[in-house]
Design a protein around this motif. Structure first.
Motif, PDB file in Angstrom:
ATOM      1  N   LEU A 239       0.835  -1.202   0.000  1.00  0.00           N
ATOM      2  CA  LEU A 239       0.000   0.000   0.000  1.00  0.00           C
ATOM      3  C   LEU A 239       0.871   1.254   0.000  1.00  0.00           C
ATOM      4  O   LEU A 239       0.556   2.241  -0.692  1.00  0.00           O
ATOM      5  CB  LEU A 239      -0.915  -0.023   1.222  1.00  0.00           C
ATOM      6  N   ALA A 240       1.968   1.213   0.762  1.00  0.00           N
ATOM      7  CA  ALA A 240       2.853   2.376   0.820  1.00  0.00           C
ATOM      8  C   ALA A 240       3.514   2.649  -0.532  1.00  0.00           C
ATOM      9  O   ALA A 240       3.761   3.804  -0.896  1.00  0.00           O
ATOM     10  CB  ALA A 240       3.920   2.162   1.894  1.00  0.00           C
ATOM     11  N   GLN A 241       3.782   1.586  -1.294  1.00  0.00           N
ATOM     12  CA  GLN A 241       4.483   1.752  -2.575  1.00  0.00           C
ATOM     13  C   GLN A 241       3.630   2.424  -3.649  1.00  0.00           C
ATOM     14  O   GLN A 241       4.154   3.050  -4.574  1.00  0.00           O
ATOM     15  CB  GLN A 241       4.944   0.387  -3.082  1.00  0.00           C
ATOM     16  N   ARG A 243       1.520   4.859  -3.167  1.00  0.00           N
ATOM     17  CA  ARG A 243       1.226   6.263  -2.887  1.00  0.00           C
ATOM     18  C   ARG A 243       1.932   7.147  -3.925  1.00  0.00           C
ATOM     19  O   ARG A 243       3.109   6.966  -4.228  1.00  0.00           O
ATOM     20  CB  ARG A 243       1.709   6.633  -1.484  1.00  0.00           C
ATOM     21  N   GLY A 244       1.183   8.116  -4.502  1.00  0.00           N
ATOM     22  CA  GLY A 244       1.755   9.044  -5.480  1.00  0.00           C
ATOM     23  C   GLY A 244       1.815   8.487  -6.894  1.00  0.00           C
ATOM     24  O   GLY A 244       2.361   9.130  -7.800  1.00  0.00           O
ATOM     25  N   THR A 245       1.288   7.308  -7.125  1.00  0.00           N
ATOM     26  CA  THR A 245       1.289   6.727  -8.477  1.00  0.00           C
ATOM     27  C   THR A 245      -0.109   6.876  -9.072  1.00  0.00           C
ATOM     28  O   THR A 245      -1.022   7.405  -8.435  1.00  0.00           O
ATOM     29  CB  THR A 245       1.672   5.241  -8.423  1.00  0.00           C
ATOM     30  N   THR A 247      -2.034   4.446  -9.655  1.00  0.00           N
ATOM     31  CA  THR A 247      -2.756   3.212  -9.336  1.00  0.00           C
ATOM     32  C   THR A 247      -4.218   3.479  -9.015  1.00  0.00           C
ATOM     33  O   THR A 247      -5.113   2.778  -9.503  1.00  0.00           O
ATOM     34  CB  THR A 247      -2.085   2.502  -8.145  1.00  0.00           C
ATOM     35  N   PHE A 248      -4.473   4.503  -8.202  1.00  0.00           N
ATOM     36  CA  PHE A 248      -5.847   4.768  -7.780  1.00  0.00           C
ATOM     37  C   PHE A 248      -6.717   5.219  -8.963  1.00  0.00           C
ATOM     38  O   PHE A 248      -7.889   4.847  -9.055  1.00  0.00           O
ATOM     39  CB  PHE A 248      -5.871   5.821  -6.676  1.00  0.00           C
ATOM     40  N   SER A 271      -8.431   3.233   6.051  1.00  0.00           N
ATOM     41  CA  SER A 271      -7.901   4.442   6.681  1.00  0.00           C
ATOM     42  C   SER A 271      -7.937   4.309   8.202  1.00  0.00           C
ATOM     43  O   SER A 271      -6.997   4.681   8.906  1.00  0.00           O
ATOM     44  CB  SER A 271      -8.724   5.664   6.251  1.00  0.00           C
TER      45      SER A 271
END
Length: 287
Positions: A239-241, A243-245, A247-248, A271
């Motif tokens: 999940l941390a990896q 972030r900022g991609t 993917t979502f 969350s």
């Protein structure tokens, strides 16, 4: 039939061979020592002499003891006269001390737990006096006391001479070690798991069964920790990896595995789980 005083009853009766010798002596020389009774007419000394007279159909002579320390008198005169071994004398003395309620200084006990008697004060004549009068070493008395406490089933066998005191003492020491080990294990269990210890004390569980249950609980806890650790290690780093991609933004609900779709509720729960994880990590001071 004349009743024996309880103290006199602690002394084993004469063997048939010894009784035959006594009968012969009485027949040849008469009854040289009268049978001693207490004020209630119970035998303090002379049970064998009375039996010999009855078998010989000789009228026995009686005297009444009016001195102090009836228990001590009865034990002392009988043990001195009989050819008991030191071990037998020691065992009789210890049994008398506990049965009659005298204090047992070696063990800290006063009387046998099931005797229903309270300890008599150590004043005037005591069973300790008998120990000194008979010349039985304190160490021998000590061994007999261990047998009394930890191998009571062997007490009468030692008194009768069927089992030697040394052998009985070896058995008692083994039982003492087992008892002390069990007490130590129960004390440890009380510190480790008071609830299980209470069940042992109530007889609901054996000590061995309690430790087996405790071990099973520990193993289950370790299994759960392992599963939880592997799950978190597989989930959170991934999940941390992302972030900022993108993917979502690339998520397509139509392509999600059956039953694994990500919803707003799923995100809210995730969350909340992350916030809970952060709180626990802070409490545990984990990196």
């Amino acid at each position: 039939m004349i009743e024996s005083h309880p103290t006199n009853s602690l002394i084993p009766p004469l063997e048939e061979d010894d009784l035959a010798v006594l009968m012969h002596d009485i027949q040849e020389n008469g009854l040289l020592q009268p049978i001693v009774l207490d004020s209630s007419g119970r035998i303090l000394d002379g049970r064998g002499r009375l039996t010999a007279c009855e078998r010989l159909d000789i009228e026995p002579a009686f005297v009444t003891y009016d001195g102090a320390g009836i228990d001590i008198y009865s034990l002392s005169v009988n043990l001195k006269r009989r050819s008991f071994s030191k071990g037998m004398c020691a065992m009789i003395t210890v049994k008398a001390r506990a049965s009659l309620g005298y204090a047992c200084p070696e063990s800290g006990q006063t009387a046998r737990p099931d005797s229903g008697q309270e300890a008599r004060p150590e004043s005037g004549h005591t069973v300790r006096d008998i120990e000194e009068q008979l010349g039985v070493a304190r160490a021998v008395i000590g061994r007999a006391n261990v047998v009394w406490q930890y191998a009571p089933d062997l007490v009468d066998s030692v008194i009768s001479g069927a089992v030697g005191l040394d052998r009985a003492y070896e058995v008692a020491r083994q039982k003492q070690a087992q008892t002390e080990s069990a007490e130590a294990q129960l004390a440890k269990l009380r510190m480790t798991d008071p609830a299980l210890a209470a069940r042992v004390a109530d007889g609901e569980l054996t000590l061995q069964g309690a430790w087996a249950e405790h071990k099973a609980r520990q193993e289950e806890e370790i299994r759960q920790r392992r599963v939880a650790t592997h799950l978190l290690c597989e989930t959170l780093p991934s999940l941390a990896q992302i972030r900022g991609t993108r993917t979502f933004t690339l998520y397509d609900p139509d392509l999600s595995p059956p039953g694994r779709a990500v919803t707003r509720e799923t995100i809210e729960h995730a969350s909340s789980a992350l916030a809970e994880a952060a709180s626990v990590w802070a409490e545990r001071d984990l990196p």
